[in-house]
Scaffold this motif. Structure first.
Motif, short mmCIF file in Angstrom:
data_model
loop_
_atom_site.label_atom_id
_atom_site.label_comp_id
_atom_site.label_asym_id
_atom_site.label_seq_id
_atom_site.Cartn_x
_atom_site.Cartn_y
_atom_site.Cartn_z
N TYR A 1 -14.27 -48.56 10.42
CA TYR A 1 -14.01 -47.13 10.48
C TYR A 1 -13.87 -46.59 9.06
O TYR A 1 -13.34 -47.27 8.19
CB TYR A 1 -12.71 -46.83 11.22
CG TYR A 1 -12.69 -47.30 12.65
CD1 TYR A 1 -13.08 -46.44 13.68
CD2 TYR A 1 -12.28 -48.59 12.98
CE1 TYR A 1 -13.06 -46.85 15.00
CE2 TYR A 1 -12.26 -49.01 14.29
CZ TYR A 1 -12.65 -48.14 15.31
OH TYR A 1 -12.63 -48.56 16.60
N ASN B 1 -12.21 -43.18 7.38
CA ASN B 1 -11.43 -41.98 7.66
C ASN B 1 -11.31 -41.73 9.16
O ASN B 1 -11.41 -40.61 9.64
CB ASN B 1 -12.01 -40.75 6.97
CG ASN B 1 -11.95 -40.88 5.47
OD1 ASN B 1 -11.08 -41.54 4.93
ND2 ASN B 1 -12.90 -40.28 4.78
N GLY B 2 -11.11 -42.81 9.92
CA GLY B 2 -10.90 -42.71 11.35
C GLY B 2 -12.16 -42.61 12.18
O GLY B 2 -12.11 -42.62 13.41
N LYS B 3 -13.33 -42.55 11.57
CA LYS B 3 -14.60 -42.42 12.29
C LYS B 3 -15.33 -43.76 12.31
O LYS B 3 -15.48 -44.40 11.27
CB LYS B 3 -15.47 -41.36 11.61
CG LYS B 3 -16.81 -41.15 12.27
CD LYS B 3 -17.62 -40.11 11.51
CE LYS B 3 -19.02 -40.04 12.08
NZ LYS B 3 -19.91 -39.24 11.25
N ILE C 1 -18.10 -46.22 11.94
CA ILE C 1 -19.38 -46.16 11.22
C ILE C 1 -20.22 -47.42 11.40
O ILE C 1 -21.41 -47.40 11.12
CB ILE C 1 -19.17 -45.89 9.71
CG1 ILE C 1 -18.36 -46.99 9.05
CG2 ILE C 1 -18.53 -44.52 9.49
CD1 ILE C 1 -18.33 -46.91 7.54
N ASP D 1 -23.22 -44.45 11.13
CA ASP D 1 -23.32 -43.43 10.09
C ASP D 1 -23.94 -44.08 8.86
O ASP D 1 -23.24 -44.66 8.04
CB ASP D 1 -21.94 -42.85 9.79
CG ASP D 1 -21.99 -41.66 8.85
OD1 ASP D 1 -22.97 -41.54 8.09
OD2 ASP D 1 -21.04 -40.86 8.87
#
Length: 158
Positions: free
Chosen positions: A15, A17-19, A21, A35
């Motif tokens: 992850y 920043n919390g996303k 990827i 991402d």
């Protein structure tokens, strides 16, 4: 920027920043980048910079076999907690590409002697790029400096 890695249900998640990827299925070695810009640009360099990530471990069960002394192995056995170099690849000249540190532990028995084989737990730092090598059935070599003293095979993730 915060990079976070975790392993759950035999899957590695990265992850930023919390996303989410990046995801890797550890049993098969398959992976997916969610991402591309974030993963390519920041992930590998950033993971090394974050001190808290360096202390997260991944534990695997492995079958380790030490070489016999007559075959170039150790003269004495190893104790639980042994920290050799783990080599996953050699180049075409037979030289090591990179080595990784991981400790080898077990509960039953006192030592593993040269020529013996045993199922053990191996713990690696998750902050290194070692997760690319960790797949069920993967074999690697156990080294003391330049000398290969054994080999291991990943059996399962703990």
């Amino acid at each position: 920027m915060l990079i976070h890695k975790e392993v759950k249900d035999r899957e590695l998640y990265v992850y930023m920043n919390g996303k989410l990827i990046y995801k890797r299925w550890l049993d098969t070695g398959a992976s997916k980048v969610f991402d591309v810009m974030a993963y390519d640009k920041y992930t590998l360099a950033s993971i090394r910079e974050i001190k808290q990530e360096e202390h997260q471990l991944i534990s695997v069960k492995a079958l380790i076999k030490l070489k016999a002394t007559k075959d170039g192995g150790r003269r004495t056995g190893i104790l639980s907690g042994y920290r050799p170099n783990h080599v996953f690849e050699y180049n075409k000249d037979g030289n090591r590409f990179e080595t990784y540190i991981g400790d080898i532990r077990w509960d039953d028995g006192f030592t593993i002697e040269p020529g013996e084989e045993k199922a053990v737990t191996v713990r690696f730092f998750l902050g290194w790029k070692i997760e690319h090598y960790l797949n069920i059935g993967r074999k690697w070599w156990i080294h003391e400096g330049p000398r290969c003293v054994g080999e291991a095979e990943l059996i399962e993730f703990l």
